[in-house]
Design a protein around this motif. Structure first.
Motif, PDB file in Angstrom:
ATOM      1  N   TYR A 197      15.399   6.461 -19.298  1.00 22.67           N
ATOM      2  CA  TYR A 197      15.124   5.052 -19.548  1.00 22.67           C
ATOM      3  C   TYR A 197      13.687   4.912 -20.064  1.00 22.67           C
ATOM      4  O   TYR A 197      12.744   4.869 -19.262  1.00 22.67           O
ATOM      5  N   PRO A 198      13.494   4.844 -21.371  1.00 19.30           N
ATOM      6  CA  PRO A 198      12.140   4.899 -21.932  1.00 19.30           C
ATOM      7  C   PRO A 198      11.261   3.697 -21.623  1.00 19.30           C
ATOM      8  O   PRO A 198      10.031   3.808 -21.717  1.00 19.30           O
ATOM      9  N   THR A 199      11.839   2.557 -21.268  1.00 16.57           N
ATOM     10  CA  THR A 199      11.004   1.379 -21.024  1.00 16.57           C
ATOM     11  C   THR A 199      10.662   1.178 -19.546  1.00 16.57           C
ATOM     12  O   THR A 199       9.895   0.274 -19.212  1.00 16.57           O
ATOM     13  N   ASP A 200      11.220   2.004 -18.654  1.00 16.51           N
ATOM     14  CA  ASP A 200      10.776   1.984 -17.262  1.00 16.51           C
ATOM     15  C   ASP A 200       9.406   2.659 -17.164  1.00 16.51           C
ATOM     16  O   ASP A 200       8.958   3.321 -18.107  1.00 16.51           O
ATOM     17  N   GLY A 201       8.740   2.506 -16.034  1.00 18.94           N
ATOM     18  CA  GLY A 201       7.421   3.103 -15.873  1.00 18.94           C
ATOM     19  C   GLY A 201       6.978   3.091 -14.424  1.00 18.94           C
ATOM     20  O   GLY A 201       7.786   3.020 -13.508  1.00 18.94           O
ATOM     21  N   HIS A 202       5.672   3.139 -14.210  1.00 16.26           N
ATOM     22  CA  HIS A 202       5.148   3.072 -12.841  1.00 16.26           C
ATOM     23  C   HIS A 202       3.677   2.676 -12.849  1.00 16.26           C
ATOM     24  O   HIS A 202       2.997   2.727 -13.875  1.00 16.26           O
ATOM     25  N   ALA A 209       3.909   3.689 -19.069  1.00 17.95           N
ATOM     26  CA  ALA A 209       5.254   3.370 -19.547  1.00 17.95           C
ATOM     27  C   ALA A 209       5.844   4.600 -20.231  1.00 17.95           C
ATOM     28  O   ALA A 209       6.167   4.583 -21.414  1.00 17.95           O
ATOM     29  N   LYS A 210       5.979   5.676 -19.482  1.00 17.36           N
ATOM     30  CA  LYS A 210       6.511   6.928 -20.012  1.00 17.36           C
ATOM     31  C   LYS A 210       7.985   7.113 -19.688  1.00 17.36           C
ATOM     32  O   LYS A 210       8.556   8.172 -19.937  1.00 17.36           O
ATOM     33  N   GLY A 211       8.590   6.089 -19.117  1.00 22.93           N
ATOM     34  CA  GLY A 211      10.006   6.152 -18.808  1.00 22.93           C
ATOM     35  C   GLY A 211      10.282   6.777 -17.449  1.00 22.93           C
ATOM     36  O   GLY A 211       9.382   7.259 -16.758  1.00 22.93           O
ATOM     37  N   ILE A 212      11.562   6.765 -17.063  1.00 19.73           N
ATOM     38  CA  ILE A 212      12.037   7.392 -15.831  1.00 19.73           C
ATOM     39  C   ILE A 212      13.359   8.096 -16.148  1.00 19.73           C
ATOM     40  O   ILE A 212      14.191   7.573 -16.889  1.00 19.73           O
ATOM     41  N   TYR A 213      13.535   9.289 -15.584  1.00 16.27           N
ATOM     42  CA  TYR A 213      14.800  10.019 -15.710  1.00 16.27           C
ATOM     43  C   TYR A 213      15.640   9.763 -14.465  1.00 16.27           C
ATOM     44  O   TYR A 213      15.192  10.031 -13.354  1.00 16.27           O
ATOM     45  N   ARG A 214      16.840   9.251 -14.655  1.00 16.75           N
ATOM     46  CA  ARG A 214      17.785   9.209 -13.539  1.00 16.75           C
ATOM     47  C   ARG A 214      18.666  10.432 -13.665  1.00 16.75           C
ATOM     48  O   ARG A 214      19.444  10.567 -14.623  1.00 16.75           O
ATOM     49  N   ILE A 215      18.556  11.332 -12.715  1.00 17.99           N
ATOM     50  CA  ILE A 215      19.212  12.627 -12.838  1.00 17.99           C
ATOM     51  C   ILE A 215      20.469  12.688 -11.969  1.00 17.99           C
ATOM     52  O   ILE A 215      20.641  11.918 -11.032  1.00 17.99           O
ATOM     53  N   HIS A 264       0.828  -1.207   0.000  1.00 17.32           N
ATOM     54  CA  HIS A 264       0.000   0.000   0.000  1.00 17.32           C
ATOM     55  C   HIS A 264       0.862   1.257   0.000  1.00 17.32           C
ATOM     56  O   HIS A 264       0.507   2.268  -0.591  1.00 17.32           O
ATOM     57  N   ALA A 265       2.011   1.170   0.657  1.00 18.44           N
ATOM     58  CA  ALA A 265       2.868   2.349   0.831  1.00 18.44           C
ATOM     59  C   ALA A 265       3.763   2.632  -0.365  1.00 18.44           C
ATOM     60  O   ALA A 265       4.254   3.745  -0.530  1.00 18.44           O
ATOM     61  N   ALA A 266       3.993   1.634  -1.219  1.00 26.41           N
ATOM     62  CA  ALA A 266       4.970   1.759  -2.305  1.00 26.41           C
ATOM     63  C   ALA A 266       4.577   2.823  -3.326  1.00 26.41           C
ATOM     64  O   ALA A 266       3.396   3.029  -3.609  1.00 26.41           O
ATOM     65  N   ALA A 267       5.596   3.460  -3.890  1.00 28.89           N
ATOM     66  CA  ALA A 267       5.365   4.469  -4.935  1.00 28.89           C
ATOM     67  C   ALA A 267       5.009   3.835  -6.272  1.00 28.89           C
ATOM     68  O   ALA A 267       4.491   4.508  -7.160  1.00 28.89           O
ATOM     69  N   GLY A 268       5.329   2.554  -6.435  1.00 26.17           N
ATOM     70  CA  GLY A 268       4.936   1.849  -7.659  1.00 26.17           C
ATOM     71  C   GLY A 268       5.855   2.059  -8.844  1.00 26.17           C
ATOM     72  O   GLY A 268       5.458   1.809  -9.981  1.00 26.17           O
ATOM     73  N   LEU A 269       7.103   2.484  -8.606  1.00 27.38           N
ATOM     74  CA  LEU A 269       8.033   2.675  -9.717  1.00 27.38           C
ATOM     75  C   LEU A 269       8.460   1.326 -10.288  1.00 27.38           C
ATOM     76  O   LEU A 269       8.791   0.402  -9.546  1.00 27.38           O
ATOM     77  N   LEU A 270       8.469   1.237 -11.610  1.00 23.29           N
ATOM     78  CA  LEU A 270       8.977   0.053 -12.308  1.00 23.29           C
ATOM     79  C   LEU A 270      10.350   0.425 -12.856  1.00 23.29           C
ATOM     80  O   LEU A 270      10.577   0.467 -14.062  1.00 23.29           O
ATOM     81  N   GLY A 271      11.263   0.685 -11.920  1.00 25.50           N
ATOM     82  CA  GLY A 271      12.558   1.261 -12.290  1.00 25.50           C
ATOM     83  C   GLY A 271      13.649   0.221 -12.446  1.00 25.50           C
ATOM     84  O   GLY A 271      14.609   0.224 -11.657  1.00 25.50           O
ATOM     85  N   VAL A 272      13.507  -0.627 -13.432  1.00 26.33           N
ATOM     86  CA  VAL A 272      14.525  -1.652 -13.657  1.00 26.33           C
ATOM     87  C   VAL A 272      15.894  -1.009 -13.862  1.00 26.33           C
ATOM     88  O   VAL A 272      16.872  -1.368 -13.202  1.00 26.33           O
ATOM     89  N   GLN A 273      15.971  -0.050 -14.763  1.00 26.05           N
ATOM     90  CA  GLN A 273      17.256   0.581 -15.053  1.00 26.05           C
ATOM     91  C   GLN A 273      17.574   1.708 -14.083  1.00 26.05           C
ATOM     92  O   GLN A 273      18.725   1.897 -13.690  1.00 26.05           O
ATOM     93  N   ALA A 274      16.551   2.454 -13.681  1.00 28.09           N
ATOM     94  CA  ALA A 274      16.783   3.549 -12.742  1.00 28.09           C
ATOM     95  C   ALA A 274      17.289   3.045 -11.397  1.00 28.09           C
ATOM     96  O   ALA A 274      18.095   3.700 -10.740  1.00 28.09           O
ATOM     97  N   GLU A 275      16.842   1.861 -10.989  1.00 30.23           N
ATOM     98  CA  GLU A 275      17.175   1.329  -9.658  1.00 30.23           C
ATOM     99  C   GLU A 275      18.511   0.584  -9.620  1.00 30.23           C
ATOM    100  O   GLU A 275      19.178   0.574  -8.598  1.00 30.23           O
ATOM    101  N   TRP A 276      18.896  -0.071 -10.726  1.00 29.21           N
ATOM    102  CA  TRP A 276      20.053  -0.966 -10.679  1.00 29.21           C
ATOM    103  C   TRP A 276      21.346  -0.236 -11.025  1.00 29.21           C
ATOM    104  O   TRP A 276      21.532   0.231 -12.130  1.00 29.21           O
ATOM    105  N   ASP A 277      22.269  -0.175 -10.071  1.00 28.44           N
ATOM    106  CA  ASP A 277      23.560   0.463 -10.301  1.00 28.44           C
ATOM    107  C   ASP A 277      24.558  -0.493 -10.948  1.00 28.44           C
ATOM    108  O   ASP A 277      25.472  -0.074 -11.655  1.00 28.44           O
ATOM    109  N   GLU A 278      24.397  -1.779 -10.653  1.00 29.11           N
ATOM    110  CA  GLU A 278      25.295  -2.768 -11.238  1.00 29.11           C
ATOM    111  C   GLU A 278      24.545  -4.067 -11.464  1.00 29.11           C
ATOM    112  O   GLU A 278      23.515  -4.326 -10.845  1.00 29.11           O
TER     113      GLU A 278
END
Length: 357
Positions: A146-151, A91-97, A43-57
């Motif tokens: 990352y155009p294929t990430d979403g939420h 699926a509008k992507g995510i910006y890692r800034i 219930h608390a999660a923001a719901g980001l589907l940040g495969v690329q935004a989240e993974w550093d390695e």
């Protein structure tokens, strides 16, 4: 008491998705939830589907996350057809800034290995970022898009999975606390609860940060613990962002009806769900430095969630080595929402493959 093929302990996104997948394969399933469906971390999660935004390695979960992200269009359509619930999939992507030159170099390095892994990752200068997202601070050094990430809307996804399971004949029991998993002759025979005994042939533990007592039947070293995250929601009468911004475990995610979800803090080993005033101040300060226009937004609400981290630093997703019918799927930490479609299918197939008729 009626007998079940499979009982899922926990009505979060992982448990509800496994139940849905099992019910679709014809098993008689029950979800037992100590509170309400989607009342915990889901219930608390923001719901980001940040495969690329989240993974550093790169790690093995990265490939699982990629596969899971690809399942969301099908998941959204199926839930809508079976329940009428819109999970808010975008699926509008995510910006890692990057706010500093050091961060800028780091995200460029991350982009290199992700492109090598076959993913899309668009490098943008500060000026290029503000051409597409004009409200972003001019202090931003640059970004990778990352155009294929979403939420998604995490509570809607979780409730949608549970009700889709019910539409396929699963039964949901809220306010039903499991006290004990009953095992006889190395076989699961049912669960003892505050509402009585539920006979079954299989049990899957999906109780998030509260899993440790059940996990001791698996391995004395297994366990989960909460990592508290505090989140803020603001409202704006004008659009400020097209896609979420992500910066070193911090995010600003545009949601429907002019809402912006911002967070989150990280406090390990805390079951305390109150939100601290100091955390609100810190979150707002960071948000305003990234998206100054948020200073004109109005207050919506704040909340905290308890991410379930495992003692092993990886999710537990397995069958018990000796007890027939005992399974676990918990400890997905920050990525339960993202991983849920893949985990649901994976665990359901594992359980069906081990089912004794």
């Amino acid at each position: 008491m009626k007998s079940y093929d499979s009982i899922i302990i926990g009505g979060g996104v992982i448990g509800s998705t496994i139940a849905h997948c099992l019910a679709e394969q014809g098993l008689h399933v029950a979800i037992l939830e100590k509170n309400e469906i989607a009342s915990g971390a889901s219930h608390a999660a923001a719901g980001l589907l940040g495969v690329q935004a989240e993974w550093d390695e790169y790690d093995p979960l990265y490939d699982m996350a990629r596969k899971s992200r690809a399942l969301f269009p099908k998941v959204a359509e199926k839930i809508r057809e079976k329940t009428g619930i819109d999970i808010g999939y975008e699926a509008k992507g995510i910006y890692r800034i990057a706010h500093t030159e050091e961060e800028w170099q780091r995200i460029k390095e991350i982009r290199t290995w992700q492109i090598a892994a076959g993913e899309e990752a668009v490098l943008l200068s500060s000026e290029e970022v503000r051409k597409v997202e004009p409200n972003v601070s001019s202090e931003i050094v640059g970004a990778v898009y990352y155009p294929t990430d979403g939420h998604v809307l995490a509570p809607a996804l979780t409730k949608g999975q549970a009700l889709a399971a019910a539409a396929s004949s699963a039964e949901i029991f809220e306010y039903t606390t499991v006290l004990q998993i009953v095992v006889k002759d190395e076989k699961v025979t049912g669960v003892q609860t505050t509402e009585g005994f539920f006979p079954c042939k299989q049990v899957c533990i999906t109780t998030g940060a509260w899993s440790t007592p059940f996990l001791k039947q698996f391995n004395k070293n297994y366990g989960t613990y909460p990592v508290k995250g505090e989140v803020i929601s603001l409202k704006s009468n004008r659009p400020l962002l097209k896609a979420p911004l992500f910066l070193k475990r911090f995010y600003i995610a545009p949601k429907r009806y002019g809402k912006y979800v911002i967070g989150a803090t990280m406090e390990p080993h805390s079951f305390q769900e109150q939100v601290k005033a100091s955390s609100v101040a810190d979150i707002l300060q960071r948000a305003f430095s990234i998206l100054p226009a948020l200073q004109d937004a109005t207050w919506d609400r704040t909340w905290a969630g308890l991410r379930p981290e495992s003692n092993e630093g990886r999710p537990y997703m397995e069958a018990h080595p000796t007890i027939q019918g005992l399974f676990v799927s918990t400890g997905h930490y920050r990525n339960g929402i993202l991983l849920s479609p893949f985990v649901g299918e994976y665990m359901a197939n594992k359980m069906v493959g081990n089912y004794v008729y």
